[in-house]
Write a protein that holds these residues in place. Sequence first.
Motif, mmCIF file in Angstrom:
data_model
loop_
_atom_site.group_PDB
_atom_site.id
_atom_site.type_symbol
_atom_site.label_atom_id
_atom_site.label_comp_id
_atom_site.label_asym_id
_atom_site.label_seq_id
_atom_site.Cartn_x
_atom_site.Cartn_y
_atom_site.Cartn_z
ATOM 1 N N GLU A 110 0.829 -1.210 0.000
ATOM 2 C CA GLU A 110 0.000 0.000 0.000
ATOM 3 C C GLU A 110 0.862 1.258 0.000
ATOM 4 N N THR A 111 1.982 1.218 0.697
ATOM 5 C CA THR A 111 2.880 2.374 0.725
ATOM 6 C C THR A 111 3.510 2.601 -0.640
ATOM 7 N N ALA A 112 3.954 1.516 -1.287
ATOM 8 C CA ALA A 112 4.554 1.636 -2.621
ATOM 9 C C ALA A 112 3.524 2.133 -3.631
ATOM 10 N N ALA A 113 2.307 1.626 -3.545
ATOM 11 C CA ALA A 113 1.267 2.042 -4.486
ATOM 12 C C ALA A 113 0.975 3.533 -4.348
ATOM 13 N N ALA A 122 3.071 5.811 -3.192
ATOM 14 C CA ALA A 122 4.232 6.571 -3.659
ATOM 15 C C ALA A 122 4.308 6.597 -5.186
ATOM 16 N N TRP A 123 3.915 5.521 -5.818
ATOM 17 C CA TRP A 123 4.017 5.439 -7.285
ATOM 18 C C TRP A 123 2.736 5.878 -7.994
ATOM 19 N N GLY A 124 1.678 6.132 -7.229
ATOM 20 C CA GLY A 124 0.425 6.562 -7.823
ATOM 21 C C GLY A 124 -0.240 5.500 -8.660
ATOM 22 N N VAL A 125 -0.211 4.276 -8.174
ATOM 23 C CA VAL A 125 -0.814 3.154 -8.901
ATOM 24 C C VAL A 125 -1.719 2.386 -7.944
ATOM 25 N N PRO A 126 -2.652 1.602 -8.453
ATOM 26 C CA PRO A 126 -3.500 0.783 -7.575
ATOM 27 C C PRO A 126 -2.667 -0.315 -6.898
ATOM 28 N N PRO A 127 -2.942 -0.609 -5.635
ATOM 29 C CA PRO A 127 -2.210 -1.683 -4.949
ATOM 30 C C PRO A 127 -2.307 -3.022 -5.666
ATOM 31 N N ALA A 128 -3.419 -3.281 -6.341
ATOM 32 C CA ALA A 128 -3.600 -4.564 -7.022
ATOM 33 C C ALA A 128 -2.592 -4.776 -8.148
ATOM 34 N N GLU A 129 -1.988 -3.684 -8.641
ATOM 35 C CA GLU A 129 -1.009 -3.809 -9.729
ATOM 36 C C GLU A 129 0.405 -4.055 -9.217
ATOM 37 N N ARG A 187 11.490 -8.158 -3.528
ATOM 38 C CA ARG A 187 11.431 -6.956 -4.371
ATOM 39 C C ARG A 187 9.977 -6.595 -4.636
ATOM 40 N N ILE A 188 9.708 -5.286 -4.578
ATOM 41 C CA ILE A 188 8.385 -4.748 -4.884
ATOM 42 C C ILE A 188 8.452 -4.143 -6.277
ATOM 43 N N SER A 189 7.516 -4.524 -7.155
ATOM 44 C CA SER A 189 7.612 -4.059 -8.542
ATOM 45 C C SER A 189 6.236 -3.735 -9.117
ATOM 46 N N HIS A 190 6.282 -2.978 -10.223
ATOM 47 C CA HIS A 190 5.071 -2.578 -10.950
ATOM 48 C C HIS A 190 5.341 -2.767 -12.437
ATOM 49 N N PRO A 191 4.325 -3.124 -13.235
ATOM 50 C CA PRO A 191 4.538 -3.334 -14.672
ATOM 51 C C PRO A 191 5.166 -2.145 -15.392
ATOM 52 N N GLY A 247 13.192 -1.940 2.130
ATOM 53 C CA GLY A 247 13.710 -0.895 3.003
ATOM 54 C C GLY A 247 13.310 0.506 2.613
ATOM 55 N N ALA A 248 13.181 0.771 1.326
ATOM 56 C CA ALA A 248 12.866 2.122 0.868
ATOM 57 C C ALA A 248 11.502 2.596 1.362
ATOM 58 N N PHE A 249 10.600 1.667 1.627
ATOM 59 C CA PHE A 249 9.247 2.036 2.054
ATOM 60 C C PHE A 249 8.992 1.723 3.533
ATOM 61 N N ALA A 250 10.013 1.260 4.233
ATOM 62 C CA ALA A 250 9.807 0.783 5.600
ATOM 63 C C ALA A 250 9.314 1.879 6.531
ATOM 64 N N GLN A 251 9.967 3.043 6.496
ATOM 65 C CA GLN A 251 9.576 4.105 7.419
ATOM 66 C C GLN A 251 8.155 4.576 7.175
ATOM 67 N N ALA A 252 7.810 4.786 5.911
ATOM 68 C CA ALA A 252 6.459 5.256 5.596
ATOM 69 C C ALA A 252 5.421 4.191 5.923
ATOM 70 N N ALA A 253 5.753 2.936 5.669
ATOM 71 C CA ALA A 253 4.813 1.855 5.958
ATOM 72 C C ALA A 253 4.539 1.743 7.455
ATOM 73 N N ALA A 254 5.544 2.071 8.259
ATOM 74 C CA ALA A 254 5.394 1.971 9.712
ATOM 75 C C ALA A 254 4.337 2.930 10.238
ATOM 76 N N GLN A 255 4.007 3.967 9.486
ATOM 77 C CA GLN A 255 3.013 4.937 9.921
ATOM 78 C C GLN A 255 1.593 4.487 9.607
ATOM 79 N N ARG A 256 1.455 3.433 8.824
ATOM 80 C CA ARG A 256 0.128 2.963 8.440
ATOM 81 C C ARG A 256 -0.457 2.086 9.543
ATOM 82 N N PRO A 257 -1.761 2.046 9.653
ATOM 83 C CA PRO A 257 -2.370 1.124 10.627
ATOM 84 C C PRO A 257 -2.180 -0.327 10.187
#
Length: 720
Positions: A138-141, A143-150, A157-161, A169-179
Motif C-alpha cells: 500500500e505504501t509503494a502504491a 508513492a508510485w500513484g498506482v492501484p495496490p492490485a497492480e 522486491r516490490i515491482s510494478h509493470p 527498506g525504501a518504504f519501511a519508514q512510511a509503511a510503519a506509519q500505516r495502521p
Amino acid sequence: MGLATSRRGFLRAASGLLVAVALPLKTRAQDAAAEAAVPAAPAVPPGAFIHVAPDDTVTVIVKHIEFGQGPLTGLATLVAEEMDADWSQMRGALAHADDALYANLAFGMQGTGGSTALGNSFLQMRGAGAAVRQMLVETAAEAWGVPPAEIAVARGRISHPSGRDSGFGAFAQAAAQRPVPAETPLKPPEHWVLIGTDLPKLDTAEKSDGRAQFTLDLYPEGVQVVVIERPRSFGATVKSWDDADARQVAGVRAIRQLPQGIAVYADSTFAALKARAALKVEWDLSAAETRTSQALMAEMTAAAREAGRTVEESGDLSGLDAPGVTLLQAEYSFPYLAHAPMETLDGVITLSDGRAEAWYGCQFPGLDRPAIARTLGLPVEAVTVHVMLAGGSFGRRAQGSAHFAIELAEVAKAGGNGSYKLMWTREDDIRGGYYRPMTVHRLRGAITPDGRIAAWENVIANQSIVAGTAMEMMMQDGLDPTAYEGSINLPWTFGGHRVAWRRVDGKVPVLWWRSVGSTHTTMATETFLDELLEAVGKDPVQGRLDLLRPDATRERAVIEAVRDLAGWQGSKQGDRGYGVAFAKSFGTYVAQIVEVESRDGQPHVTRAWCAVDCGIPVNPNIIRAQMEGGIGFGLGAILHSTITLGENGAVQEGNFDDYPTLRISEMPQVEVTIIRSDEAPTGVGEPGVPPIGPAVANAWRALTGQRTRALPMIQAGGVV
C-alpha cells in the motif's frame, strides 16, 4: 556493561518498519491449508515481531528460546513466505520476557516446551508477515500513484509493470506509519515458495564462527563470578560452615550463605572454584532424602503392584483372569536421568537502583521474570529478562519451580547493587537433581487360544513433575498427565484395556525430560506389545498394522513408510536383529526401525530408519535434523545413562566419565522420510526420542532372546 546490543537498544536505533500482529489461537484457519482471512489483531505496541530495516533485511523477533531445535529458522520461514521475502534477507532475534506480547498461545504465558513453538505460532507469524507485506504494498502504491492490485512482490522486491522496482527498506519508514490491517488473506498452500523447502538455518553460520552470543560469553565490566556449594543429599540444609581457608584464595570477594547453600563471589571462575573447594560445610540431613536408588526403586515397584488410580479404561477386562487365556506379565524399571546439555545452567544479573536485568537461556520467561521480582522484592516491571541462545536444554531449562531464576536473584539480593555471573559446573548439573522421574511400569496382557489380545493393563508408578510447582494447574483431578502420557490413547484394538497411575512422592526434584512421559511409556508399551505379538506368532510390523483401529490412518502411514524405507524382511537376518516401534507424542507420529548387532555381547545399533508425520513440513531440513538428534539422544540414554543415589542419598555420577552418553562411534546411520501432509504442523523437537529405545530393545530380543526390563541396557555387569 560490555554486553552485546540488547533488543531494546536494537529497536531504539532502528529506523525501519516495526510491526506487531497477534492472532487468537482458534480461527477458521486452524486448518492450516484453508484459505482464510486472519481476524483483527489485538492492540499491541509496535516492534513485537517484525523489523524491516533500510537495507532490506527482515528481522523476525522470535518468542521461543533457541537451543538448537530451530524456531529462529522455522518462524522466520513463515514470515518470509507471507512477505514474499528472499531467504537471504531474513534474520532472527530472540524476544525479551514479556507475557503481554509473547505468550505461547498453548500456555497462556511466554515459554517454550512441549514441541509447541512452530504449531502455536503457525498462523500468528504468517499473519504478521502478510500484514507487513500489505503495508509495504500500500505504501509503494501510494508513492508510485498506482492501484495496490497492480503491485507485485517476489524474492524481496516490490515491482510494478511500469518498470518501477524497489526493495522493502525504501518504504519501511512510511509503511510503519500505516495502521496494521484488520484482515489479511494468507497465501494458499499451492502458492507457497519457502514453506516445505530445505532452507539453511539462520543461526548456523554465527554458531560456527563464534559470533553467536551465549550466556557463557557474557562478562560485563566488574562482574563477580559466583559458584555455590550445594548439599550432596537432596533436602539437606547447612548446619555449620568454615570459610577461613576459602577466604585466603586470591580474587575472592565474599562468601555468603544463601537458601541454596554457601556461595562464593570472586573475580574469576578459577578463583571461585578454588575457594569453593576449600570450604568446610557440615550438612543437616534430618529432612534430606538419604535412601539409595535401590531402596527407592523397591518402593516404586511395590507401588506399581497396587491397583492405582484409573486414568483410562475401556472394554472388558475379565480376559485378564479368564480360564484358558495365556497371561503375560512384565515389570519395567526406569532410573532417574539427568538432561546433561552441553551448556550447563548459567546466568548474568545486574542489580542497580531498584531495577534488575538478567541474561540467560530462559525457557519459561513467563515464570522466571515474576520469580526474580518476588525474590528481590521488586515490581515485575522493574525486571528485564533477556533470553539468550542456549547450548541445549532437553527440558532442563523448563522449570515449573523457576529454581534457577530464584537462585540467580538470591545471588544478587545477597550481593547488593552490582553485576553477578552465576555458574553451574558439570558436576553441579549432573548432581543437581531435576531429573526424569524414576518410574516402574507393571504390564499384563491376556492372549486367547485363538491368538487375540483379549486384555491389556498397565500400572505406572512415579513422582509427579508438576505437583507443588507453578505448573500444578496442569493436573486434572489430582492426576499429572505428564506422568503417564504415551500410555493412553493408543491406536491398538484390544479386547479391553486399563491404564492406572500410582503417585509416589519424594524429595528428589524431578523435571520434564525430552519427550517427558513418552520416554518411558513408549519403551514399556512397545516392547511389551512386541512380546505379545511374538506370543501369537505375528510379525512385529504386520502385527501392529493388523491391530490398528480403522481410523488410525496417520499411524498406519508412518508404520508402512518406515517398513518400506527399511526394506523390512523380518526381525532377524543372519547376525543382525531388527526392531520396530511407534509413538505419537506432542501431536506428531513417528515410527522407527533399527538394525542391531552384538559387539562383545552388547547391543550396537548400526542403522536406523525413521518415518515422521508432523503435519505441514515447514522446513524438512530441520525435521530430519531433529529426528536424527532425537535418535542419538534417546539411544545414549537407553544404552548408558543412569543417575544413582548411594550412601545418604548422594548422587554418584558427576561428569561424562561416569554419566556417559552416546559416542560418535555409536551413532548409527540414519535415514528419515517425511510424510507429506496438509494437517496443521506439530513439533519435532521431542518426538524422535520415544521410539528409539523400544526399537533397539525389540531388535536385541529378536537377535539374542534377551528381554530388556531395566535401563540402561549396558551396565557394569553387562546387558540387563
